[in-house]
Design a protein around this motif. Structure first.
Motif, PDB file in Angstrom:
ATOM      1  N   PHE A 152       0.826  -1.203   0.000  1.00  0.00           N
ATOM      2  CA  PHE A 152       0.000   0.000   0.000  1.00  0.00           C
ATOM      3  C   PHE A 152       0.865   1.260   0.000  1.00  0.00           C
ATOM      4  O   PHE A 152       0.565   2.246   0.658  1.00  0.00           O
ATOM      5  N   ASN A 153       1.948   1.213  -0.755  1.00  0.00           N
ATOM      6  CA  ASN A 153       2.853   2.346  -0.899  1.00  0.00           C
ATOM      7  C   ASN A 153       2.271   3.336  -1.893  1.00  0.00           C
ATOM      8  O   ASN A 153       1.826   2.965  -2.973  1.00  0.00           O
ATOM      9  N   ALA A 154       2.286   4.617  -1.551  1.00  0.00           N
ATOM     10  CA  ALA A 154       1.689   5.641  -2.408  1.00  0.00           C
ATOM     11  C   ALA A 154       2.382   5.744  -3.760  1.00  0.00           C
ATOM     12  O   ALA A 154       1.777   6.213  -4.734  1.00  0.00           O
ATOM     13  N   LEU A 155       3.629   5.313  -3.841  1.00  0.00           N
ATOM     14  CA  LEU A 155       4.362   5.383  -5.102  1.00  0.00           C
ATOM     15  C   LEU A 155       4.215   4.109  -5.931  1.00  0.00           C
ATOM     16  O   LEU A 155       4.775   4.015  -7.018  1.00  0.00           O
ATOM     17  N   ASN A 156       3.454   3.144  -5.414  1.00  0.00           N
ATOM     18  CA  ASN A 156       3.240   1.891  -6.129  1.00  0.00           C
ATOM     19  C   ASN A 156       1.885   1.956  -6.825  1.00  0.00           C
ATOM     20  O   ASN A 156       0.854   2.157  -6.184  1.00  0.00           O
ATOM     21  N   LEU A 157       1.869   1.787  -8.142  1.00  0.00           N
ATOM     22  CA  LEU A 157       0.630   1.899  -8.907  1.00  0.00           C
ATOM     23  C   LEU A 157      -0.244   0.653  -8.824  1.00  0.00           C
ATOM     24  O   LEU A 157      -1.353   0.646  -9.363  1.00  0.00           O
ATOM     25  N   GLN A 158       0.217  -0.397  -8.161  1.00  0.00           N
ATOM     26  CA  GLN A 158      -0.615  -1.576  -7.961  1.00  0.00           C
ATOM     27  C   GLN A 158      -1.766  -1.257  -7.003  1.00  0.00           C
ATOM     28  O   GLN A 158      -1.641  -0.420  -6.106  1.00  0.00           O
ATOM     29  N   LEU A 159      -2.895  -1.968  -7.178  1.00  0.00           N
ATOM     30  CA  LEU A 159      -4.064  -1.717  -6.339  1.00  0.00           C
ATOM     31  C   LEU A 159      -3.739  -1.857  -4.859  1.00  0.00           C
ATOM     32  O   LEU A 159      -4.220  -1.083  -4.034  1.00  0.00           O
ATOM     33  N   ARG A 160      -2.962  -2.855  -4.526  1.00  0.00           N
ATOM     34  CA  ARG A 160      -2.624  -3.126  -3.137  1.00  0.00           C
ATOM     35  C   ARG A 160      -1.133  -2.928  -2.871  1.00  0.00           C
ATOM     36  O   ARG A 160      -0.651  -3.262  -1.800  1.00  0.00           O
ATOM     37  N   GLY A 161      -0.424  -2.396  -3.849  1.00  0.00           N
ATOM     38  CA  GLY A 161       1.029  -2.323  -3.730  1.00  0.00           C
ATOM     39  C   GLY A 161       1.638  -3.701  -3.676  1.00  0.00           C
ATOM     40  O   GLY A 161       2.686  -3.917  -3.073  1.00  0.00           O
ATOM     41  N   GLN A 162       0.984  -4.681  -4.340  1.00  0.00           N
ATOM     42  CA  GLN A 162       1.402  -6.068  -4.212  1.00  0.00           C
ATOM     43  C   GLN A 162       2.724  -6.332  -4.925  1.00  0.00           C
ATOM     44  O   GLN A 162       3.012  -5.753  -5.966  1.00  0.00           O
ATOM     45  N   LYS A 163       3.497  -7.227  -4.335  1.00  0.00           N
ATOM     46  CA  LYS A 163       4.766  -7.622  -4.939  1.00  0.00           C
ATOM     47  C   LYS A 163       5.084  -9.041  -4.508  1.00  0.00           C
ATOM     48  O   LYS A 163       4.661  -9.505  -3.445  1.00  0.00           O
ATOM     49  N   ILE A 164       5.831  -9.725  -5.340  1.00  0.00           N
ATOM     50  CA  ILE A 164       6.173 -11.106  -5.043  1.00  0.00           C
ATOM     51  C   ILE A 164       7.172 -11.167  -3.889  1.00  0.00           C
ATOM     52  O   ILE A 164       8.015 -10.289  -3.724  1.00  0.00           O
ATOM     53  N   LYS A 165       7.051 -12.223  -3.089  1.00  0.00           N
ATOM     54  CA  LYS A 165       7.973 -12.426  -1.970  1.00  0.00           C
ATOM     55  C   LYS A 165       9.094 -13.373  -2.394  1.00  0.00           C
ATOM     56  O   LYS A 165       9.445 -14.314  -1.689  1.00  0.00           O
ATOM     57  N   VAL A 166       9.625 -13.113  -3.561  1.00  0.00           N
ATOM     58  CA  VAL A 166      10.694 -13.934  -4.124  1.00  0.00           C
ATOM     59  C   VAL A 166      11.753 -12.997  -4.681  1.00  0.00           C
ATOM     60  O   VAL A 166      11.423 -12.019  -5.360  1.00  0.00           O
ATOM     61  N   ASP A 167      13.001 -13.258  -4.394  1.00  0.00           N
ATOM     62  CA  ASP A 167      14.074 -12.434  -4.939  1.00  0.00           C
ATOM     63  C   ASP A 167      14.294 -12.781  -6.407  1.00  0.00           C
ATOM     64  O   ASP A 167      14.427 -13.951  -6.776  1.00  0.00           O
ATOM     65  N   MET A 168      14.334 -11.749  -7.259  1.00  0.00           N
ATOM     66  CA  MET A 168      14.562 -11.943  -8.683  1.00  0.00           C
ATOM     67  C   MET A 168      15.911 -11.355  -9.070  1.00  0.00           C
ATOM     68  O   MET A 168      16.214 -10.211  -8.739  1.00  0.00           O
ATOM     69  N   ALA A 169      16.712 -12.136  -9.754  1.00  0.00           N
ATOM     70  CA  ALA A 169      17.997 -11.643 -10.241  1.00  0.00           C
ATOM     71  C   ALA A 169      17.769 -10.720 -11.437  1.00  0.00           C
ATOM     72  O   ALA A 169      16.893 -10.975 -12.273  1.00  0.00           O
ATOM     73  N   GLU A 170      18.534  -9.641 -11.526  1.00  0.00           N
ATOM     74  CA  GLU A 170      18.368  -8.694 -12.622  1.00  0.00           C
ATOM     75  C   GLU A 170      18.584  -9.364 -13.973  1.00  0.00           C
ATOM     76  O   GLU A 170      17.938  -9.005 -14.963  1.00  0.00           O
TER      77      GLU A 170
END
Length: 305
Positions: free
Chosen positions: A179-197
């Motif tokens: 729920f970050n104001a700078l996150n355009l997702q509805l819930r500020g959702q993000k995966i709980k998995v580290d992704m390599a660049e």
């Protein structure tokens, strides 16, 4: 449909001629989509058409920003815009776009949602890495895809999408809400998995180009550090043969083929820009979809609150 598991094949870029009337995918392009979970650089829309659409959108923004809508204008443009904005419906119904979608979903096509995804110049808004199907209540299906049309350049500098190649071959992974104001997702959702660049592929698009991605694709986008608005039209299409678990009510607009399967409430094109009848339908759809989109949320997302 079952998930497609298998060995990941290296991604290749395939471009298409701008025919405006026929834009069917080749067998090679279709195979690339299923192998990689996304397909980029599909040239579909003429320069004049994309300029006209951007001009219409920005006119609507100027005319309706403080014009007595029941909800803020950016809520209507971000959630189910096709229900209340004829422009959003017109774009999604364009034959060149539907030809591309048919190459993945087949001849029966429902429009599920449409939004204008806009990042203003020199701003910090991002879309964190996520999977769409984690929140839509449709299960882990193949019968939905997102078509993303660039109405302005979508570059790494302006905040184009990044895709994690082959991630659609895995089930839904755990997510968390910010729920970050700078996150355009509805819930500020993000995966709980580290992704390599190095696992990310930049889905940069020139204006008028389209990308496609699978509902299980892990994707996101960075901030717009450029001097122009980054304007994307996000269209999600469904096979009408998909069934929601527990027969939960949901809605779609018939685009092509046979759509009266009984799995979705079928809606018509909007009667006019923010027509009262369509605003009522918008609230009905919003109420039902919020039960799924916000299920289990511990914060408040304004667009579905």
């Amino acid at each position: 449909a079952a998930l497609r598991h298998g060995t990941f094949a290296p991604y290749k870029e395939f471009t298409m001629a701008n025919t405006e009337t026929s834009n069917h995918l080749s067998q090679v392009q279709t195979q690339s989509y299923w192998e990689n979970g996304f397909l980029c650089l599909i040239r579909a829309i003429s320069p004049q058409q994309r300029q006209d659409w951007r001009a219409q959108l920005e006119t609507i923004e100027g005319d309706w920003l403080d014009n007595g809508l029941p909800r803020a204008l950016n809520i209507h443009t971000r959630v189910n815009a096709h229900v209340v904005m004829p422009l959003a419906y017109e774009i999604a119904a364009h034959s060149a776009i539907l030809d591309v979608v048919e190459g993945i979903l087949g001849p029966d096509i429902l429009l599920y949602s449409t939004e204008f995804s806009i990042k203003e110049p020199r701003t910090k808004h991002v879309v964190t890495m996520h999977q769409d199907l984690a929140y839509w209540g449709l299960g882990e299906i193949d019968g939905i895809l997102t078509a993303w049309l660039a109405l302005s350049p979508a570059t790494p500098q302006s905040g184009c999408m990044d895709f994690v190649k082959g991630s659609h071959k895995n089930p839904i992974v755990p997510h968390e809400d910010s729920f970050n104001a700078l996150n355009l997702q509805l819930r500020g959702q993000k995966i709980k998995v580290d992704m390599a660049e190095e696992d990310k592929f930049s889905g940069a698009l020139a204006t008028g180009e389209i990308s496609l991605h699978h509902g299980l694709m892990i994707h996101g986008s960075g901030a717009n550090t450029s001097h122009d608005r980054r304007i994307g039209v996000v269209m999600r299409f469904l096979s009408p043969h998909v069934k929601k678990p527990n027969n939960a009510p949901d809605y779609g607009v018939p685009m092509r083929g046979r759509c009266d399967t009984g799995n979705f409430t079928l809606c018509d094109a909007p009667k006019g820009l923010f027509h009262p009848d369509n605003l009522l339908l918008y609230e009905e759809i919003r109420t039902e979809q919020a039960k799924v989109m916000m299920a289990g949320a511990k914060g408040n997302a304004e667009r579905y609150a």
